[in-house]
Design an enzyme around this catalytic site. Structure first.
Site, PDB file in Angstrom:
ATOM      1  N   ASP A 105       0.835  -1.204   0.000  1.00  0.00           N
ATOM      2  CA  ASP A 105       0.000   0.000   0.000  1.00  0.00           C
ATOM      3  C   ASP A 105       0.872   1.258   0.000  1.00  0.00           C
ATOM      4  O   ASP A 105       2.036   1.216   0.393  1.00  0.00           O
ATOM      5  CB  ASP A 105      -0.898   0.035   1.245  1.00  0.00           C
ATOM      6  CG  ASP A 105      -1.890  -1.105   1.254  1.00  0.00           C
ATOM      7  OD1 ASP A 105      -2.174  -1.662   0.176  1.00  0.00           O
ATOM      8  OD2 ASP A 105      -2.381  -1.437   2.352  1.00  0.00           O
TER       9      ASP A 105
HETATM   10  N1  URA Z   1      -1.415  -6.016   3.706  1.00  0.00           N
HETATM   11  C1  URA Z   1      -1.883  -4.748   3.759  1.00  0.00           C
HETATM   12  O1  URA Z   1      -2.908  -4.492   4.342  1.00  0.00           O
HETATM   13  N2  URA Z   1      -1.168  -3.789   3.150  1.00  0.00           N
HETATM   14  C2  URA Z   1      -0.007  -4.008   2.505  1.00  0.00           C
HETATM   15  O2  URA Z   1       0.602  -3.081   1.983  1.00  0.00           O
HETATM   16  C3  URA Z   1       0.469  -5.332   2.457  1.00  0.00           C
HETATM   17  C4  URA Z   1      -0.258  -6.317   3.061  1.00  0.00           C
END
Ligand code: URA
Length: 247
Positions: A105
């Site tokens: 993310d």
């Molecule tokens: N899980 C999440 O919620 N975000 C990420 O960036 C990776 C795994």
């Protein structure tokens, strides 16, 4: 037979030539393919088997490149984006075909493999591969007492999505009832870690990926820094995917 590419692209990727420099060098007879001067920059060559020289010096071509990036928050796991810097833009390489093998993310930090090896990326990311991914997280606590067993038994997210068993390890509890943890998951569903903690009523405040299969984030890399994988790391990754994807 391997894949062919244009001579001028080879000269750019293996020798750092711009398109016009490649054209000029070829025109002046400075470039040879298998010992024969080649004046046509558009000539197709086999980069892994043809011997290309510039001024008599052989140019070597690594078909695939592999980088370990400590992704900083505020970058997008993509090759192009209109709003935010991409993770690929952080890597200085002549290659134009690099991409992130997987997604973190915008606000997540940590281990991201940047490569142009589509086959390896596909195998690592395939839902059938079940490559372990370990995250360090700070979550707003307190965590329920049975959090470990709920994760281990494969929980249902708030929207009904079923996830595979995951391993929770509690680390330090901070004063403001903020709990530090490691969570190891086998999949890569959208916002998976955040949604898993959401389902326990404990929002994630900070998230960082520490490992993917046998590949560990190098602690010497600050956010935004990267390094090429060692040959051993590449081999380990390739072997891990083979073992895991065997039927
Ligand atoms: N899980 C999440 O919620 N975000 C990420 O960036 C990776 C795994």
């Amino acid at each position: 037979m391997g894949k062919t590419i244009r001579l001028d692209r080879f000269l750019a990727e293996a020798g750092g030539f711009t398109r016009s420099q490649a054209k000029e060098a070829a025109r002046k007879g400075r470039i040879a393919v298998n010992g024969v001067p080649e004046r046509r920059p558009e000539r197709q060559i086999l980069p892994e088997t043809d011997l290309v020289t510039a001024d008599g010096k052989p140019l070597s071509y690594a078909r695939c490149e592999y980088y370990m990036l400590n992704k900083p928050a505020g970058t997008v796991s993509a090759t192009e984006d209109g709003r935010y810097p991409t993770v690929v833009s952080l890597i200085e390489s002549r290659r134009k075909d690099l991409f992130p093998a997987g997604r973190l993310d915008l606000d997540t930090e940590g281990l991201l493999l940047i490569t142009n090896d589509g086959e390896l990326a596909h195998q690592l990311l395939s839902p059938r591969s079940h490559v372990d991914k370990t995250y360090f997280a700070r979550v707003r606590g307190p965590l329920p007492k049975d959090a470990e067993t709920r994760f281990l038994s494969g929980m249902q997210l708030e929207d009904g999505t079923q996830v595979m068993p995951a391993r929770l390890e509690r680390l330090k509890e901070e004063e403001s009832s903020c709990q530090q943890v490691y969570l190891t998951i086998q999949e890569g569903k959208f916002h998976q870690v955040k949604r898993m903690f959401e389902a326990l009523g404990c929002p994630v405040l900070y998230l960082k990926r520490m490992s993917m299969g046998p590949l560990q984030l190098d602690p010497a890399l600050a956010p935004g820094e990267y390094r090429p994988l060692t040959e051993e790391e590449v081999t380990m990754l390739k072997n891990c995917r083979k073992r895991k994807t065997k039927p």
